[in-house]
Enzyme design. Structure first.
Site, PDB file in Angstrom:
ATOM      1  CG  HIS A   7     -19.905 -87.982  28.672  1.00 22.62           C
ATOM      2  ND1 HIS A   7     -20.096 -86.794  28.020  1.00 22.62           N
ATOM      3  CD2 HIS A   7     -21.036 -88.203  29.402  1.00 22.62           C
ATOM      4  CE1 HIS A   7     -21.276 -86.299  28.346  1.00 22.62           C
ATOM      5  NE2 HIS A   7     -21.875 -87.126  29.179  1.00 22.62           N
ATOM      6  NE  ARG A   8     -23.619 -86.588  26.157  1.00 17.08           N
ATOM      7  CZ  ARG A   8     -24.043 -85.346  26.009  1.00 17.08           C
ATOM      8  NH1 ARG A   8     -24.080 -84.807  24.801  1.00 17.08           N
ATOM      9  NH2 ARG A   8     -24.472 -84.632  27.038  1.00 17.08           N
ATOM     10  CD  GLU A  34     -23.236 -91.161  30.037  1.00 11.48           C
ATOM     11  OE1 GLU A  34     -24.312 -90.745  30.457  1.00 11.48           O
ATOM     12  OE2 GLU A  34     -22.771 -90.823  28.907  1.00 11.48           O
ATOM     13  CG  ASP A  36     -27.000 -90.154  27.431  1.00  8.92           C
ATOM     14  OD1 ASP A  36     -26.947 -89.931  28.645  1.00  8.92           O
ATOM     15  OD2 ASP A  36     -26.136 -89.752  26.615  1.00  8.92           O
ATOM     16  CG  HIS A  49     -27.759 -86.268  25.730  1.00  4.17           C
ATOM     17  ND1 HIS A  49     -28.362 -85.023  25.690  1.00  4.17           N
ATOM     18  CD2 HIS A  49     -27.279 -86.404  26.983  1.00  4.17           C
ATOM     19  CE1 HIS A  49     -28.221 -84.436  26.863  1.00  4.17           C
ATOM     20  NE2 HIS A  49     -27.567 -85.251  27.672  1.00  4.17           N
ATOM     21  CD  GLU A 109     -27.879 -89.763  31.884  1.00  5.07           C
ATOM     22  OE1 GLU A 109     -26.747 -89.502  31.456  1.00  5.07           O
ATOM     23  OE2 GLU A 109     -28.755 -88.898  32.099  1.00  5.07           O
ATOM     24  CE  LYS A 111     -30.648 -88.008  28.934  1.00  6.79           C
ATOM     25  NZ  LYS A 111     -29.327 -87.599  29.525  1.00  6.79           N
ATOM     26  CG  ASP A 234     -17.030 -85.168  26.336  1.00  5.68           C
ATOM     27  OD1 ASP A 234     -17.907 -86.023  26.554  1.00  5.68           O
ATOM     28  OD2 ASP A 234     -17.229 -83.937  26.455  1.00  5.68           O
TER      29      ASP A 234
HETATM   30  O1  G3P Z   1     -23.661 -89.601  33.194  1.00  2.00           O
HETATM   31  C1  G3P Z   1     -23.099 -88.351  33.260  1.00  2.00           C
HETATM   32  C2  G3P Z   1     -23.666 -87.418  32.232  1.00  2.00           C
HETATM   33  O2  G3P Z   1     -23.865 -88.117  31.034  1.00  2.00           O
HETATM   34  C3  G3P Z   1     -24.934 -86.779  32.668  1.00  2.00           C
HETATM   35  O3  G3P Z   1     -25.321 -85.740  31.867  1.00  2.00           O
HETATM   36  O4  G3P Z   1     -26.533 -84.670  30.037  1.00  2.00           O
HETATM   37  O5  G3P Z   1     -24.350 -85.772  29.572  1.00  2.00           O
HETATM   38  O6  G3P Z   1     -26.354 -87.143  30.038  1.00  2.00           O
HETATM   39  P1  G3P Z   1     -25.660 -85.838  30.311  1.00  2.00           P
HETATM   40 MG    MG Z   2     -25.477 -89.121  30.001  1.00  3.63          MG
END
Ligand code: G3P
Ligand code: MG
Length: 246
Positions: A7-8, A34, A36, A49, A109, A111, A234
């Site tokens: 994640h990120r 993942e 953003d 993000h 992702e 935004k 994470d």
């Molecule tokens: O893709 C899952 C998650 O990243 C969604 O929420 O705010 O972390 O981008 P956020």
């Molecule tokens: Mg995200």
């Protein structure tokens, strides 16, 4: 096999959404991340993000005012650790190069851009154009909370696989209609409150289910036992052991 998504990037051990954090996936055998993306003033797609710089950089203000020439002078690493001082704010173009170089696959992702439809169309087209530069053996999954954006993206690039992001509150009884109207392949759901029954319903409907953001190892194990397709965490540097066969 459940897939582990960083994640990120490797955000527990490196500053989120930097080339360092995403590049480190390769060091730990994590093949999926993942991240953003959004669009800045001159039409460049950037990896970040928030729609402002305040939380994750040495600058303040809206990302929507930036030009590409600003990016390398924005420090996205020092807030996390001096070890990462000088990490620039990455573009999607740089990320695509990194994916090719390190053979990484991306859950990108998009935004929900805050500047209206015209900028959203530009963002969609720019993302599609950048992803064309991926090597043939790279995989991508596009996700967004903005279902209208996803439907438009599918119309413009039917070959791309899509995941609809649902917050806990948004996952209503109509989720399957939304998935089919968008033309999506997956749902990306909040782990908070997710039940075994919901996982079974998604699986029996033939819809891929990926869950975010899971940082408890016990919860990750539970979700994998329930049959989720992916866990977005994470903690990918340690959770990668949970992928079967490792
Ligand atoms: O893709 C899952 C998650 O990243 C969604 O929420 O705010 O972390 O981008 P956020
Ligand atoms: Mg995200």
């Amino acid at each position: 096999m459940a897939r582990i998504f960083a994640h990120r990037g490797m955000s527990a051990i490196a500053p989120e959404n930097t080339l360092a954090a995403i590049g480190q996936c390769a060091d730990y055998g994590v093949t999926w991340f993942e991240t953003d993306v959004d669009i800045i003033a001159d039409g460049t797609v950037v990896v970040i993000h928030d729609s402002h710089l305040d939380r994750t950089t040495n600058r303040t203000g809206s990302i929507y005012d930036l030009q590409a020439s600003d990016l390398e002078n924005i420090d996205t690493g020092s807030w996390f650790s001096q070890e990462f001082a000088g990490e620039g704010l990455p573009t999607l173009a740089q990320l695509v190069e990194l994916m090719n170089e390190k053979k990484l696959n991306g859950n990108i992702e998009i935004k929900s851009n805050e500047q209206g439809a015209e900028r959203t169309y530009q963002l969609i087209d720019a993302v599609i154009a950048e992803l064309e530069k991926l090597d043939d053996d790279r995989e991508v999954l596009i996700s967004s909370f903005n279902q209208l954006l996803l439907a438009e993206l599918k119309r413009r690039a039917p070959h791309l696989r899509l995941g609809v992001l649902f917050s806990k509150e948004a996952l209503g009884y109509d989720w399957r209609s939304i998935v089919e109207l968008v033309g999506a392949d997956a749902i990306h759901v909040d782990e908070d409150g997710l039940t075994r029954e919901m996982v079974q319903i998604a699986r029996s409907a033939g819809v891929e289910i990926n869950v975010w953001t899971v940082n408890s190892r016990a919860r990750a194990n539970e979700l994998i036992n329930w049959g989720v397709d992916g866990v977005i965490t994470d903690e990918a540097h340690t959770f990668i052991e949970l992928e079967s066969g490792r």
